[in-house]
Write an enzyme that holds these catalytic residues in place. Sequence first.
Site, PDB file in Angstrom:
ATOM      1  CD  GLU A   1      10.092   1.816  10.568  1.00  0.00           C
ATOM      2  OE1 GLU A   1       9.556   2.556   9.395  1.00  0.00           O
ATOM      3  OE2 GLU A   1      10.128   1.482   9.786  1.00  0.00           O
TER       4      GLU A   1
ATOM      5  CE1 TYR B   1       0.782  -0.345   4.556  1.00  0.00           C
ATOM      6  CE2 TYR B   1       0.108   1.770   4.200  1.00  0.00           C
ATOM      7  CZ  TYR B   1       0.914   1.054   4.755  1.00  0.00           C
ATOM      8  OH  TYR B   1       1.441   1.405   5.822  1.00  0.00           O
TER       9      TYR B   1
ATOM     10  CE  LYS C   1       2.863   3.161   3.223  1.00  0.00           C
ATOM     11  NZ  LYS C   1       3.578   3.410   4.438  1.00  0.00           N
TER      12      LYS C   1
ATOM     13  CG  LEU D   1       8.569   2.353   4.335  1.00  0.00           C
ATOM     14  CD1 LEU D   1       8.298   1.338   3.706  1.00  0.00           C
ATOM     15  CD2 LEU D   1       7.188   3.408   4.868  1.00  0.00           C
TER      16      LEU D   1
END
Length: 284
Positions: free
Chosen positions: A180, A33, A147, A205
Amino acid sequence: MSRVAYVDGQYLPHRWAAVHIEDRGYQFADGVYEVIAVVGGRPLDEEPHLARLTRSLAELRIAAPMSNAALRVVIREVIRRNGARDGILYVQITRGVAARDHAFPATARPVLVVTSRRKRPVDPRAVDAGVAVITIPDIRWQRCDIKSVALLPNVLGKQRAKEDGAFEAWQVDREGKVTEGTSTNAWIVTSDSTVVTRQADSAILNGVTRLAVLDIIRREGYSFVERAFSVAEAKSAREAFLTSTVLDLLAVVSIDRAAVGSGQPGPLTRKLRQCYLAHAESAQ
Ligand code: PLP
């Protein structure tokens, strides 16, 4: 104006939009996505989003359901039909519908869904006062650069943050280094004013906002380095912040309840946020 979704070739009223129960996204999280900001009726940083989408598809060997040129048309049409001036666009592609079996189906066709919603404005209190983060072990897989819609560890991490009265959870790898947030990239500013964010390896990401902010930092001539940093280094940093398409750039003022710097959004964080907002405005 009622909401419209694009689902596998059709524009449908949002409340009736549905995918098949044997869609592999639903059964295996076998899909990818993108979340793209809509600013002034236009998709912001569309090219890097589409480039990342193409890369995610290729890494999972999912065929693109249409060319990027055609996808740009669908994106604009979803924005137009929803009258979205400022909002968020969601693009999802799954491997398609097939009888449940782990291996790739021989015949399935990828299924594209595009939806949009009005962006909830970032809470002005979060902008003014900054946000709290907690740290949690990173329990995700080793391809966080893709992702993928498989977001369960991120869901659990964000819920944990919420239950701890924090805004976000920074995930920590086995070496004690921050990877992250659950839906954001993590940054610190050291005592010598160097901006630090983890290198874009397979542990994170590579955020489109991250890339835009790195461009701004280069252009403005700030010193920066892409490297991993520990939780201890983050706690003793002068400033910290997080970035994402949905949140722009928010100051992080505490980590595990310990104040970062003065406990207020720092000057460099504020400056970078202004520059990022200017970048978003100028792209219109
Ligand atoms: N990291 C993770 C795990 C994310 O889910 C996201 C956004 O959803 C980001 C970072 C930020 O990426 P972007 O700036 O492209 O929104």
